[in-house]
Design a protein around this motif. Structure first.
Motif, PDB file in Angstrom:
ATOM      1  N   PHE A  22       0.809  -1.214   0.000  1.00 36.76           N
ATOM      2  CA  PHE A  22       0.000   0.000   0.000  1.00 36.76           C
ATOM      3  C   PHE A  22       0.846   1.269   0.000  1.00 36.76           C
ATOM      4  CE2 PHE A  22      -2.805  -3.156   2.123  1.00 36.76           C
ATOM      5  CZ  PHE A  22      -3.653  -3.313   1.049  1.00 36.76           C
ATOM      6  N   ARG A  23       2.133   1.107  -0.220  1.00 32.18           N
ATOM      7  CA  ARG A  23       3.072   2.216  -0.363  1.00 32.18           C
ATOM      8  C   ARG A  23       3.011   3.189   0.808  1.00 32.18           C
ATOM      9  NH1 ARG A  23       4.566   2.776  -6.226  1.00 32.18           N
ATOM     10  NH2 ARG A  23       3.500   1.058  -7.197  1.00 32.18           N
ATOM     11  N   ALA A  24       2.841   2.650   1.999  1.00 31.81           N
ATOM     12  CA  ALA A  24       2.778   3.499   3.190  1.00 31.81           C
ATOM     13  C   ALA A  24       4.140   4.119   3.484  1.00 31.81           C
ATOM     14  CB  ALA A  24       2.307   2.689   4.394  1.00 31.81           C
ATOM     15  N   ALA A  25       5.209   3.448   3.110  1.00 30.22           N
ATOM     16  CA  ALA A  25       6.539   3.991   3.355  1.00 30.22           C
ATOM     17  C   ALA A  25       6.777   5.265   2.539  1.00 30.22           C
ATOM     18  CB  ALA A  25       7.609   2.949   3.021  1.00 30.22           C
ATOM     19  N   GLU A  26       6.193   5.308   1.347  1.00 31.33           N
ATOM     20  CA  GLU A  26       6.374   6.487   0.514  1.00 31.33           C
ATOM     21  C   GLU A  26       5.596   7.683   1.042  1.00 31.33           C
ATOM     22  OE1 GLU A  26       5.360   5.425  -3.446  1.00 31.33           O
ATOM     23  OE2 GLU A  26       6.883   3.873  -3.562  1.00 31.33           O
ATOM     24  N   ARG A  27       4.520   7.428   1.774  1.00 32.26           N
ATOM     25  CA  ARG A  27       3.715   8.515   2.316  1.00 32.26           C
ATOM     26  C   ARG A  27       4.224   8.986   3.679  1.00 32.26           C
ATOM     27  NH1 ARG A  27      -1.043   5.220   0.542  1.00 32.26           N
ATOM     28  NH2 ARG A  27      -0.958   4.448   2.657  1.00 32.26           N
ATOM     29  N   GLY A  28       5.236   8.341   4.208  1.00 26.19           N
ATOM     30  CA  GLY A  28       5.795   8.754   5.488  1.00 26.19           C
ATOM     31  C   GLY A  28       4.974   8.334   6.689  1.00 26.19           C
ATOM     32  N   CYS A  29       4.251   7.227   6.579  1.00 26.33           N
ATOM     33  CA  CYS A  29       3.393   6.737   7.666  1.00 26.33           C
ATOM     34  C   CYS A  29       4.083   5.661   8.487  1.00 26.33           C
ATOM     35  CB  CYS A  29       2.113   6.146   7.101  1.00 26.33           C
ATOM     36  SG  CYS A  29       1.173   7.234   6.057  1.00 26.33           S
ATOM     37  N   PHE A  30       5.390   5.558   8.401  1.00 30.54           N
ATOM     38  CA  PHE A  30       6.085   4.424   9.015  1.00 30.54           C
ATOM     39  C   PHE A  30       5.837   4.343  10.515  1.00 30.54           C
ATOM     40  CE2 PHE A  30       9.645   2.518  11.172  1.00 30.54           C
ATOM     41  CZ  PHE A  30       9.685   1.291  10.551  1.00 30.54           C
ATOM     42  N   LYS A  31       6.031   5.446  11.228  1.00 33.02           N
ATOM     43  CA  LYS A  31       5.884   5.416  12.689  1.00 33.02           C
ATOM     44  C   LYS A  31       4.443   5.164  13.099  1.00 33.02           C
ATOM     45  CE  LYS A  31       9.935   8.137  13.687  1.00 33.02           C
ATOM     46  NZ  LYS A  31      10.495   9.339  14.259  1.00 33.02           N
ATOM     47  N   LYS A  32       3.496   5.672  12.315  1.00 31.36           N
ATOM     48  CA  LYS A  32       2.083   5.433  12.618  1.00 31.36           C
ATOM     49  C   LYS A  32       1.752   3.949  12.449  1.00 31.36           C
ATOM     50  CE  LYS A  32      -0.673   8.225  10.570  1.00 31.36           C
ATOM     51  NZ  LYS A  32      -1.556   8.861   9.591  1.00 31.36           N
ATOM     52  N   PHE A  33       2.222   3.333  11.355  1.00 34.71           N
ATOM     53  CA  PHE A  33       1.979   1.918  11.135  1.00 34.71           C
ATOM     54  C   PHE A  33       2.668   1.081  12.208  1.00 34.71           C
ATOM     55  CE2 PHE A  33       0.243   2.981   7.103  1.00 34.71           C
ATOM     56  CZ  PHE A  33      -0.503   1.881   6.709  1.00 34.71           C
ATOM     57  N   LEU A  34       3.875   1.454  12.601  1.00 38.33           N
ATOM     58  CA  LEU A  34       4.593   0.727  13.640  1.00 38.33           C
ATOM     59  C   LEU A  34       3.816   0.783  14.952  1.00 38.33           C
ATOM     60  CD1 LEU A  34       7.138  -0.876  14.306  1.00 38.33           C
ATOM     61  CD2 LEU A  34       8.220   1.274  14.943  1.00 38.33           C
ATOM     62  N   ALA A  35       3.285   1.942  15.294  1.00 38.74           N
ATOM     63  CA  ALA A  35       2.514   2.086  16.536  1.00 38.74           C
ATOM     64  C   ALA A  35       1.224   1.278  16.481  1.00 38.74           C
ATOM     65  CB  ALA A  35       2.213   3.554  16.794  1.00 38.74           C
ATOM     66  N   ILE A  36       0.510   1.333  15.370  1.00 35.70           N
ATOM     67  CA  ILE A  36      -0.751   0.603  15.230  1.00 35.70           C
ATOM     68  C   ILE A  36      -0.522  -0.895  15.347  1.00 35.70           C
ATOM     69  CG2 ILE A  36      -2.555  -0.040  13.575  1.00 35.70           C
ATOM     70  CD1 ILE A  36      -2.427   2.894  12.585  1.00 35.70           C
ATOM     71  N   PHE A  37       0.464  -1.418  14.637  1.00 34.89           N
ATOM     72  CA  PHE A  37       0.677  -2.856  14.659  1.00 34.89           C
ATOM     73  C   PHE A  37       1.326  -3.322  15.955  1.00 34.89           C
ATOM     74  CE2 PHE A  37      -0.160  -2.393  10.139  1.00 34.89           C
ATOM     75  CZ  PHE A  37      -1.071  -3.422   9.983  1.00 34.89           C
ATOM     76  N   THR A  38       2.034  -2.453  16.647  1.00 38.19           N
ATOM     77  CA  THR A  38       2.537  -2.811  17.973  1.00 38.19           C
ATOM     78  C   THR A  38       1.382  -2.944  18.955  1.00 38.19           C
ATOM     79  OG1 THR A  38       4.651  -1.727  17.530  1.00 38.19           O
ATOM     80  CG2 THR A  38       4.099  -2.135  19.830  1.00 38.19           C
ATOM     81  N   VAL A  39       0.429  -2.037  18.896  1.00 36.76           N
ATOM     82  CA  VAL A  39      -0.763  -2.139  19.754  1.00 36.76           C
ATOM     83  C   VAL A  39      -1.541  -3.407  19.423  1.00 36.76           C
ATOM     84  CG1 VAL A  39      -3.003  -1.075  20.259  1.00 36.76           C
ATOM     85  CG2 VAL A  39      -0.943   0.328  20.203  1.00 36.76           C
ATOM     86  N   LEU A  40      -1.692  -3.711  18.138  1.00 38.46           N
ATOM     87  CA  LEU A  40      -2.376  -4.947  17.752  1.00 38.46           C
ATOM     88  C   LEU A  40      -1.624  -6.183  18.245  1.00 38.46           C
ATOM     89  CD1 LEU A  40      -3.553  -4.118  14.124  1.00 38.46           C
ATOM     90  CD2 LEU A  40      -4.965  -4.353  16.172  1.00 38.46           C
ATOM     91  N   ALA A  41      -0.296  -6.139  18.212  1.00 38.08           N
ATOM     92  CA  ALA A  41       0.502  -7.259  18.713  1.00 38.08           C
ATOM     93  C   ALA A  41       0.298  -7.436  20.215  1.00 38.08           C
ATOM     94  CB  ALA A  41       1.980  -7.038  18.401  1.00 38.08           C
TER      95      ALA A  41
END
Length: 131
Positions: free
Chosen positions: A83-102
């Motif tokens: 979904f090209r999230a890395a290109e949009r600069g959402c890396f830290k947001k995705f890391l936080a979301i998936f850490t909470v899910l984990a």
């Protein structure tokens, strides 16, 4: 094209959340593979001391936590790639979301393991009393 958020100094690379996530993903993958190999050897009766180690509640709790991290980080990587999230600069947001899910997945798994261990210990007590 070099990454703009990665600083290189005389001491080496600066720790980046992506590098830490990458290392944790590899480490948890290797440990999970080793655990499952030991689990198969222990349940097959090959080694007599392995079932006591592999079926320890603390070992199972650590395995569930590592599995949850590994699974959610794998999903995060899929989202970042497809979904090209890395290109949009959402890396830290995705890391936080998936850490909470984990963490949530690990808590559900730990709750389940607690119930399974309680049921197994009750069955063991009943079997010991029956003998």
């Amino acid at each position: 094209m070099p990454r703009k958020d990665l600083e290189i100094s005389a001491m080496g690379y600066r720790k980046h959340p992506g590098m830490i996530a990458w290392i944790l993903h590899r480490v948890t993958g290797v440990i999970l593979v080793l655990y499952f190999i030991l689990h198969m050897l222990g349940s097959g009766g090959v080694c007599s001391f392995l079932p006591a180690i592999v079926q320890n509640i603390y070992v199972e709790a650590v395995v569930i936590i590592m599995f949850a991290w590994h699974a959610m980080n794998g999903l995060r990587i899929i989202f970042m790639e497809f979904f090209r999230a890395a290109e949009r600069g959402c890396f830290k947001k995705f890391l936080a979301i998936f850490t909470v899910l984990a963490v949530l997945l690990a808590l559900v798994g730990l709750y389940y393991v607690k119930d399974v261990i309680a049921a197994n210990s009750a069955a063991n007590v009943e079997a010991a009393e029956g003998e």
